[in-house]
Design an enzyme around this catalytic site. Structure first.
Site, short mmCIF file in Angstrom:
data_model
loop_
_atom_site.label_atom_id
_atom_site.label_comp_id
_atom_site.label_asym_id
_atom_site.label_seq_id
_atom_site.Cartn_x
_atom_site.Cartn_y
_atom_site.Cartn_z
N HIS A 130 0.84 -1.00 -0.17
CA HIS A 130 0.04 0.09 -0.12
C HIS A 130 0.88 1.28 -0.02
O HIS A 130 1.49 1.60 1.07
CB HIS A 130 -0.96 -0.16 1.29
CG HIS A 130 -2.05 -0.95 1.22
ND1 HIS A 130 -2.92 -1.20 0.40
CD2 HIS A 130 -2.28 -2.11 1.94
CE1 HIS A 130 -3.72 -2.15 0.75
NE2 HIS A 130 -3.07 -2.73 1.50
N HIS A 142 -0.87 -6.62 -5.13
CA HIS A 142 -0.95 -8.05 -4.51
C HIS A 142 -0.34 -9.19 -5.22
O HIS A 142 -0.44 -8.89 -6.53
CB HIS A 142 -2.48 -8.43 -4.10
CG HIS A 142 -2.65 -9.82 -3.88
ND1 HIS A 142 -3.14 -10.81 -4.81
CD2 HIS A 142 -2.34 -10.59 -2.87
CE1 HIS A 142 -3.28 -11.93 -4.43
NE2 HIS A 142 -2.65 -11.86 -3.03
N GLY A 166 -4.06 -19.86 11.16
CA GLY A 166 -2.87 -19.25 10.84
C GLY A 166 -2.71 -18.13 11.90
O GLY A 166 -3.37 -17.85 12.76
N ARG A 167 -1.54 -17.56 11.59
CA ARG A 167 -1.18 -16.04 12.36
C ARG A 167 -1.81 -14.99 12.13
O ARG A 167 -1.61 -14.62 10.93
CB ARG A 167 0.44 -16.08 12.47
CG ARG A 167 0.78 -14.89 13.36
CD ARG A 167 2.52 -15.00 13.38
NE ARG A 167 3.01 -14.20 14.25
CZ ARG A 167 3.61 -13.11 14.00
NH1 ARG A 167 3.58 -12.77 12.70
NH2 ARG A 167 3.95 -12.25 14.95
N ASN A 185 0.75 -13.36 -4.86
CA ASN A 185 1.33 -14.64 -3.93
C ASN A 185 1.42 -15.98 -5.08
O ASN A 185 1.05 -15.77 -6.13
CB ASN A 185 0.17 -14.68 -3.18
CG ASN A 185 -1.17 -15.61 -3.66
OD1 ASN A 185 -0.74 -16.87 -3.98
ND2 ASN A 185 -2.24 -14.93 -3.85
N ARG A 204 2.03 -20.16 -4.37
CA ARG A 204 1.83 -21.03 -3.54
C ARG A 204 1.90 -22.67 -3.81
O ARG A 204 1.47 -22.71 -5.12
CB ARG A 204 0.58 -20.77 -2.54
CG ARG A 204 -0.69 -20.82 -3.69
CD ARG A 204 -2.09 -20.17 -2.78
NE ARG A 204 -3.13 -20.32 -3.69
CZ ARG A 204 -3.38 -19.27 -4.43
NH1 ARG A 204 -2.84 -18.36 -4.51
NH2 ARG A 204 -4.41 -19.44 -5.48
#
Length: 312
Positions: free
Chosen positions: A108, A118, A271-272, A120, A122
């Site tokens: 941001h 964004h 998850g965290r 990602n 995985r």
């Protein structure tokens, strides 16, 4: 797409899993270094462990000169039973042990003329009882501008296309269309941004080529985003542009909390929370029934720019 069970041509084991992990750790480091050069500040490093298995490393910058908030996360987590968000489309995997790893980032910028982004990449493996492991890759990158610049959009999509063009002529059109569909706020009937690429459950090229495609997407991110951020980070702006940015950031929050499967998976898999929600912008606002002024650059952005279209 159908998930592929492991066969003799797509064998996967500890060596393959380790090679994916090694790539992701290096990718995180490379992206952080590139962003630090642009911002001039340093990302903090926060290593964490997950009680149910695995852990990760969060890299975060807040109140930077260029990046108001940015996070680049690596995680490698494991569990004994697949969460509901991952089995809704594949009930045969319910209860199966699993492990997932990836790099996920959201940037941001402070300047309203510089877009949020964004990315990602995985990798997921499930091991149902008495069956061969099931694996797949996923990922993509997308851009969320607040003001429209055609040269930025064209550059972004050229790089997004370049990241997958060596893997088949149909890949970019498919991944772009998937991105346009996925990053769409159904309750607002509007896109989140101008898209890019998005893919999930990807196995069709076999392990080595599917892994190569995922690597290519990750490695093209900086090439796509850095020139745009450099070009827009020092553009003069005032309170009006800042107010519009904060208002439009509200759409980003809405998507992440209402529609994003990654957020849901992270929370359902214990998850965290800090790592999962670091994608949220640091400042945001909502205005009731707000509409842009007729003929304004904000109205033209919403009407003409923020639409799914072929940029390249």
């Amino acid at each position: 797409m159908n998930h592929s069970s492991v066969n003799s041509e797509q064998r996967i084991g500890e060596i393959e899993i380790a090679s994916v992990r090694d790539f992701l750790i290096q990718l995180q480091s490379d992206i952080v270094a590139s962003l630090e050069r642009i911002d001039g500040g340093a990302f903090l490093r926060d290593e964490w462990q997950r009680p149910e298995g695995g852990g990760g490393v969060s890299r975060l910058i807040e109140n930077g000169k260029v990046i108001e908030r940015g996070g680049v996360n690596f995680s490698h987590v494991k569990g004994t039973a697949m969460p509901k968000s991952a089995t809704a489309m594949r009930p045969e995997l319910e209860g199966a042990p699993w492990e997932a790893m990836g790099v996920s980032l959201v940037i941001h910028p402070r300047n309203p003329y510089a877009p949020t982004t964004h990315m990602n990449v995985r990798f997921f493996v499930a091991s149902p009882k008495d069956k061969a492991p099931v694996w797949w890759f996923g990922g993509g990158m997308d851009l969320t501008p607040y003001f429209g610049f055609e040269e930025d959009a064209i550059h972004w999509h050229r790089i997004a296309k370049a990241s997958v063009e060596n893997f088949g002529d149909d890949i970019y059109p498919r991944f772009k269309a998937h991105c346009d569909r996925y990053f769409f706020l159904k309750h607002r009937n509007e896109p989140r941004g101008i898209g890019g690429t998005f893919f999930d459950d990807f196995t069709e090229l076999g392990f080595e080529r599917s892994f190569a495609l995922m690597r290519s997407v990750g490695e093209h991110f900086v090439t796509g985003y850095a020139p745009i951020l450099e070009r827009r980070k020092d553009t003069p702006y005032g309170e009006r542009e800042r107010d519009w940015q904060l208002y439009r950031r509200g759409r980003y929050v809405e998507f992440n909390l209402v529609w994003d499967r990654g957020t849901l998976f992270g929370l359902q898999s214990n998850g965290r929370t800090e790592a999962i929600l670091m994608s949220m912008p640091p400042l945001v606002k909502w205005d009731y029934m707000r509409t842009p002024e007729a003929g304004s650059k904000e109205e033209m952005f919403m009407r003409d720019f923020l639409r799914a279209k072929d940029w390249v």
